[in-house]
Enzyme design. Structure first.
Site, PDB file in Angstrom:
ATOM      1  N   THR A 136      -8.132   1.985   1.467  1.00 52.42           N
ATOM      2  CA  THR A 136      -7.857   1.100   2.604  1.00 52.42           C
ATOM      3  C   THR A 136      -7.462   1.863   3.869  1.00 52.42           C
ATOM      4  O   THR A 136      -7.421   1.281   4.947  1.00 52.42           O
ATOM      5  CB  THR A 136      -6.769   0.068   2.231  1.00 52.42           C
ATOM      6  OG1 THR A 136      -5.623   0.764   1.711  1.00 52.42           O
ATOM      7  CG2 THR A 136      -7.288  -0.908   1.200  1.00 52.42           C
TER       8      THR A 136
ATOM      9  N   ASN B 174      -6.448   0.864  -3.101  1.00 45.35           N
ATOM     10  CA  ASN B 174      -7.400   1.082  -4.199  1.00 45.35           C
ATOM     11  C   ASN B 174      -6.787   1.897  -5.326  1.00 45.35           C
ATOM     12  O   ASN B 174      -7.012   1.614  -6.499  1.00 45.35           O
ATOM     13  CB  ASN B 174      -8.628   1.830  -3.667  1.00 45.35           C
ATOM     14  CG  ASN B 174      -9.477   0.980  -2.757  1.00 45.35           C
ATOM     15  OD1 ASN B 174     -10.468   0.418  -3.164  1.00 45.35           O
ATOM     16  ND2 ASN B 174      -9.060   0.862  -1.506  1.00 45.35           N
TER      17      ASN B 174
ATOM     18  N   ASP C 109       0.883  -1.177   0.000  1.00 45.29           N
ATOM     19  CA  ASP C 109       0.000   0.000   0.000  1.00 45.29           C
ATOM     20  C   ASP C 109       0.916   1.221   0.000  1.00 45.29           C
ATOM     21  O   ASP C 109       2.131   1.100   0.202  1.00 45.29           O
ATOM     22  CB  ASP C 109      -0.888  -0.007   1.261  1.00 45.29           C
ATOM     23  CG  ASP C 109      -1.757   1.243   1.377  1.00 45.29           C
ATOM     24  OD1 ASP C 109      -2.438   1.571   0.385  1.00 45.29           O
ATOM     25  OD2 ASP C 109      -1.744   1.910   2.423  1.00 45.29           O
ATOM     26  N   SER C 110       0.328   2.406  -0.176  1.00 44.71           N
ATOM     27  CA  SER C 110       1.127   3.621  -0.106  1.00 44.71           C
ATOM     28  C   SER C 110       1.617   3.879   1.320  1.00 44.71           C
ATOM     29  O   SER C 110       2.517   4.691   1.518  1.00 44.71           O
ATOM     30  CB  SER C 110       0.295   4.818  -0.572  1.00 44.71           C
ATOM     31  OG  SER C 110      -0.781   5.017   0.326  1.00 44.71           O
TER      32      SER C 110
ATOM     33  N   TYR D 110      -0.580   8.434  -2.678  1.00 48.18           N
ATOM     34  CA  TYR D 110      -0.677   8.071  -4.096  1.00 48.18           C
ATOM     35  C   TYR D 110      -1.858   8.775  -4.771  1.00 48.18           C
ATOM     36  O   TYR D 110      -1.854   8.984  -5.975  1.00 48.18           O
ATOM     37  CB  TYR D 110      -0.913   6.563  -4.231  1.00 48.18           C
ATOM     38  CG  TYR D 110       0.302   5.675  -4.057  1.00 48.18           C
ATOM     39  CD1 TYR D 110       1.537   6.173  -3.669  1.00 48.18           C
ATOM     40  CD2 TYR D 110       0.186   4.307  -4.300  1.00 48.18           C
ATOM     41  CE1 TYR D 110       2.628   5.324  -3.513  1.00 48.18           C
ATOM     42  CE2 TYR D 110       1.269   3.467  -4.162  1.00 48.18           C
ATOM     43  CZ  TYR D 110       2.488   3.967  -3.761  1.00 48.18           C
ATOM     44  OH  TYR D 110       3.548   3.128  -3.615  1.00 48.18           O
ATOM     45  N   GLY D 111      -2.869   9.093  -3.961  1.00 42.63           N
ATOM     46  CA  GLY D 111      -4.156   9.519  -4.510  1.00 42.63           C
ATOM     47  C   GLY D 111      -4.119  10.764  -5.372  1.00 42.63           C
ATOM     48  O   GLY D 111      -4.977  10.945  -6.240  1.00 42.63           O
TER      49      GLY D 111
HETATM   50  N1  DGL Z   1      -4.720   3.237   0.845  1.00 46.75           N
HETATM   51  C1  DGL Z   1      -4.667   3.891  -0.441  1.00 46.75           C
HETATM   52  C2  DGL Z   1      -5.922   3.544  -1.235  1.00 46.75           C
HETATM   53  O1  DGL Z   1      -6.591   2.583  -0.904  1.00 46.75           O
HETATM   54  C3  DGL Z   1      -4.405   5.355  -0.241  1.00 46.75           C
HETATM   55  C4  DGL Z   1      -3.764   6.003  -1.399  1.00 46.75           C
HETATM   56  C5  DGL Z   1      -2.997   7.267  -1.094  1.00 46.75           C
HETATM   57  O2  DGL Z   1      -1.849   7.159  -0.654  1.00 46.75           O
HETATM   58  O3  DGL Z   1      -3.518   8.358  -1.391  1.00 46.75           O
HETATM   59  O4  DGL Z   1      -6.257   4.183  -2.198  1.00 46.75           O
END
Ligand code: DGL
Length: 278
Positions: free
Chosen positions: A185, A74, A9-10, A41-42
């Site tokens: 998440t 996601n 994940d990020s 990441y978003g």
């Molecule tokens: N947990 C990531 C998701 O489900 C977060 C992404 C982010 O870092 O913005 O999209």
């Protein structure tokens, strides 16, 4: 089979999926990478997130001998799941299809909502995944920029986040949804604030459990489950950011399995390699 499941994940968000996976498959070894050095990441372009996702997934396969990859993000799944499924030599499980299935199964009125990062919502991945279920529902999606940053700072309650939640959730409230999918998440850590903003009549759905079920089914089908438990499962947690912070906040969010964290370094690519002059 004595090889770990790889997850990434990020940052801390995928730990919600790790929790569900550890509870469902307690004998499985796990390697989790939180790319905290490069979160969020978003708000990044899809191509960049795709490249990050490929680096993380290939590292889990090549450096950690992962027998399957769970894309516990996601935004990364929206940007890269199809490519990862095509190019990796192991099964790849995302969070979007399982989340969409849980959403349409939970609704009573057919008016459903999903919240996620800008990247996830703009990708249209949930519109496609919900349509793919074949269940006739009306889906309203809303991006919630800022939520991830609160979680990464360890701030999961308080006035600041409550005010932000009221503002960002206004479109899904106005649409009269009866069920809301937490399509990021990180968001289950904000479930209390989100639940308060939406009101008690709205059911919140997280993709974590459904993703764990999907991973378990896929591993069983591929004959990859660890059947004998001659030793306790090993859970490793790596971060590309501050390891002390990852271990401290991670333990608070996930639980005692996150005893310590190690370091993960992204590969040096041609574009960011230092220029050496002779
Ligand atoms: N947990 C990531 C998701 O489900 C977060 C992404 C982010 O870092 O913005 O999209």
């Amino acid at each position: 089979m004595d090889r770990p499941i790889g997850m990434f994940d990020s940052g801390f968000g995928g730990l919600t999926v790790a929790r569900a996976l550890i509870d469902l498959l307690p004998d499985e070894d796990l390697v989790y990478i939180g790319d905290t050095g490069r979160y969020p990441y978003g708000s990044r372009p899809q191509a960049e997130v795709r490249e990050f996702a490929r680096q993380l997934a290939w590292s889990l396969v090549n450096d950690h001998d992962a027998k399957a990859i769970v894309v516990a993000c996601n935004t990364a799944a929206a940007a890269a799941l199809d490519e990862l499924v095509d190019e990796l030599p192991v099964p790849v499980i995302g969070v979007i299809e399982p989340g969409a299935r849980a959403l349409v199964a939970a609704t009573r009125t057919g008016r459903v909502g999903v919240i996620g990062t800008v990247g996830t919502v703009m990708s249209g991945a949930y519109d496609r995944a919900v349509a793919h279920t074949g269940v006739a529902v009306v889906l309203t999606a809303a991006a919630c920029p800022g939520f991830v940053e609160f979680v990464e700072r360890g701030q999961t309650s308080g006035d600041e986040i409550a005010i932000l939640a009221d503002r960002l959730l206004a479109p899904v409230k106005a649409a009269g949804v009866d069920t809301l999918l937490l399509g990021c998440t990180h968001y289950p850590y904000l479930a209390r604030v989100i639940g308060q903003a939406m009101g008690p009549a709205v059911t919140l759905v997280s993709s974590a459990d459904e993703t764990a079920f999907a991973a378990s089914a896929q591993l069983r089908e591929a004959g990859l489950l660890r059947l004998s438990s001659t030793r306790p499962a090993v859970h490793r947690f790596l971060s590309s950011g501050d390891i002390g912070w990852f271990a401290d906040l991670g333990r608070r969010l996930l639980g005692p399995e996150l005893a310590h964290a190690g370091s993960w370094e992204p590969p040096v690519t041609a574009t960011d390699a230092p220029i050496v002059s002779h």
